[in-house]
Enzyme design. Structure first.
Site, PDB file in Angstrom:
ATOM      1  N   LYS A  69      -2.874  -4.733  -1.742  1.00  0.00           N
ATOM      2  CA  LYS A  69      -4.259  -5.154  -1.518  1.00  0.00           C
ATOM      3  C   LYS A  69      -4.732  -5.946  -2.739  1.00  0.00           C
ATOM      4  O   LYS A  69      -4.060  -5.960  -3.774  1.00  0.00           O
ATOM      5  CB  LYS A  69      -5.137  -3.918  -1.280  1.00  0.00           C
ATOM      6  N   TYR A 117      -7.281  -3.248  11.046  1.00  0.00           N
ATOM      7  CA  TYR A 117      -7.887  -1.916  11.175  1.00  0.00           C
ATOM      8  C   TYR A 117      -8.440  -1.763  12.584  1.00  0.00           C
ATOM      9  O   TYR A 117      -9.638  -1.802  12.804  1.00  0.00           O
ATOM     10  CB  TYR A 117      -8.993  -1.720  10.128  1.00  0.00           C
ATOM     11  N   GLU A 141       1.137  -4.046  13.204  1.00  0.00           N
ATOM     12  CA  GLU A 141       0.844  -4.730  11.941  1.00  0.00           C
ATOM     13  C   GLU A 141       1.875  -5.822  11.659  1.00  0.00           C
ATOM     14  O   GLU A 141       1.505  -6.917  11.216  1.00  0.00           O
ATOM     15  CB  GLU A 141       0.783  -3.699  10.804  1.00  0.00           C
ATOM     16  N   HIS A 159      -1.252  -0.829   0.920  1.00  0.00           N
ATOM     17  CA  HIS A 159      -1.271  -0.333   2.295  1.00  0.00           C
ATOM     18  C   HIS A 159       0.168  -0.115   2.756  1.00  0.00           C
ATOM     19  O   HIS A 159       1.052  -0.891   2.410  1.00  0.00           O
ATOM     20  CB  HIS A 159      -1.945  -1.351   3.222  1.00  0.00           C
ATOM     21  N   ASN A 197      -7.347   1.745  -3.215  1.00  0.00           N
ATOM     22  CA  ASN A 197      -6.083   2.437  -3.449  1.00  0.00           C
ATOM     23  C   ASN A 197      -4.863   1.503  -3.515  1.00  0.00           C
ATOM     24  O   ASN A 197      -3.748   1.900  -3.214  1.00  0.00           O
ATOM     25  CB  ASN A 197      -5.892   3.560  -2.426  1.00  0.00           C
TER      26      ASN A 197
HETATM   27  O1  CDP Z   1      -4.371   3.514   3.839  1.00  0.00           O
HETATM   28  P1  CDP Z   1      -4.081   4.808   4.550  1.00  0.00           P
HETATM   29  O2  CDP Z   1      -3.190   4.646   5.743  1.00  0.00           O
HETATM   30  O3  CDP Z   1      -3.582   5.845   3.591  1.00  0.00           O
HETATM   31  O4  CDP Z   1      -5.483   5.372   5.074  1.00  0.00           O
HETATM   32  P2  CDP Z   1      -6.261   5.104   6.459  1.00  0.00           P
HETATM   33  O5  CDP Z   1      -6.736   6.423   6.976  1.00  0.00           O
HETATM   34  O6  CDP Z   1      -5.463   4.258   7.382  1.00  0.00           O
HETATM   35  O7  CDP Z   1      -7.548   4.339   5.974  1.00  0.00           O
HETATM   36  C1  CDP Z   1      -7.458   2.998   5.612  1.00  0.00           C
HETATM   37  C2  CDP Z   1      -8.178   2.785   4.310  1.00  0.00           C
HETATM   38  O8  CDP Z   1      -9.526   3.172   4.465  1.00  0.00           O
HETATM   39  C3  CDP Z   1      -7.708   3.602   3.131  1.00  0.00           C
HETATM   40  O9  CDP Z   1      -6.590   3.050   2.483  1.00  0.00           O
HETATM   41  C4  CDP Z   1      -8.927   3.608   2.243  1.00  0.00           C
HETATM   42  O10 CDP Z   1      -9.014   2.416   1.493  1.00  0.00           O
HETATM   43  C5  CDP Z   1     -10.065   3.613   3.240  1.00  0.00           C
HETATM   44  N1  CDP Z   1     -10.735   4.904   3.531  1.00  0.00           N
HETATM   45  C6  CDP Z   1     -11.925   5.187   2.891  1.00  0.00           C
HETATM   46  O11 CDP Z   1     -12.394   4.414   2.090  1.00  0.00           O
HETATM   47  N2  CDP Z   1     -12.603   6.343   3.161  1.00  0.00           N
HETATM   48  C7  CDP Z   1     -12.120   7.204   4.041  1.00  0.00           C
HETATM   49  N3  CDP Z   1     -12.804   8.313   4.263  1.00  0.00           N
HETATM   50  C8  CDP Z   1     -10.913   6.944   4.692  1.00  0.00           C
HETATM   51  C9  CDP Z   1     -10.234   5.774   4.421  1.00  0.00           C
HETATM   52 MG    MG Z   2      -3.497   3.692   7.539  1.00  0.00          MG
END
Ligand code: CDP
Ligand code: MG
Length: 187
Positions: free
Chosen positions: A10, A50, A165, A154, A151
């Protein structure tokens, strides 16, 4: 067992100078790079990345509820409301600047990719993972500032996500079939 997963550095990862470090970790684990490019995502690409599937909404809402529960807060919003709120932030986060999009191939590539990357919430990601080694962001900090958790990287969360994706970010002629010779030794 042989899978392909979509991984993206990212824009915060790009800014932190972590492109090489992230590639290194996937490469040293034994996964094979089959596609790579720099992209500045459009609004449409970010929205499609997303996607509000039931599975994603459920998982995302669960994680979010759990994090708040630990702080003694019970969220009253529905899963969809939580997911829609977070998604808006996410689209802006993904569009902050150019990202490095990649496809990695290997045995168990999707799950291994998640292990290399670590927990969504960097605060809970153990050292040795990318999110656990290079940042200290958390749901708490993110919430207080009204933005998504930053974070760095991805990685696809499931077979279905990986397929969608990869199709979204890469065309067939941007993906390459080649043989990684150390697989003979490894497997
Ligand atoms: O990236 P990852 O697959 O670990 O998480 P996700 O559940 O697919 O969510 C996508 C992104 O949303 C995360 O990488 C975070 O940057 C963000 N996120 C957030 O800001 N707050 C949350 N409660 C959940 C996700
Ligand atoms: Mg995810």
């Amino acid at each position: 067992m042989l899978e392909r997963t979509f991984v993206a550095v990212k824009h915060d990862g790009v800014q932190r100078g972590l492109i090489g470090e992230i590639i290194k970790r996937f490469e040293q684990r034994g996964l094979k790079l089959v596609g790579i490019k720099m992209v500045h995502p459009t609004e449409e690409q970010a929205l499609n990345h997303y996607r509000l599937t039931d599975e994603w909404m459920k998982k995302l809402a669960e994680k979010t509820r759990e994090a708040f529960r630990k702080k003694g807060i019970e969220l009253k919003e529905s899963d969809r409301e939580i997911a829609e709120r977070v998604r808006r932030w996410l689209v802006d986060y993904l569009r902050e600047g150019p990202i490095v999009a990649m496809v990695w191939e290997g045995y168990h590539a999707i799950e291994i990719g998640r292990k290399i990357v670590g927990d969504t919430n960097p605060f809970s990601a153990p050292p040795g993972t990318i999110r656990g080694d290079f940042t200290v962001d958390s749901y708490e900090i993110a919430d207080a500032r009204g933005r998504p958790v930053r974070n760095i990287v991805h990685a696809s969360g499931s077979k279905e996500e990986a397929e969608n994706e990869i199709n979204l970010w890469f065309s067939i002629d941007e993906l390459f079939d080649w043989e990684r010779h150390d697989w003979r030794v490894m497997h």
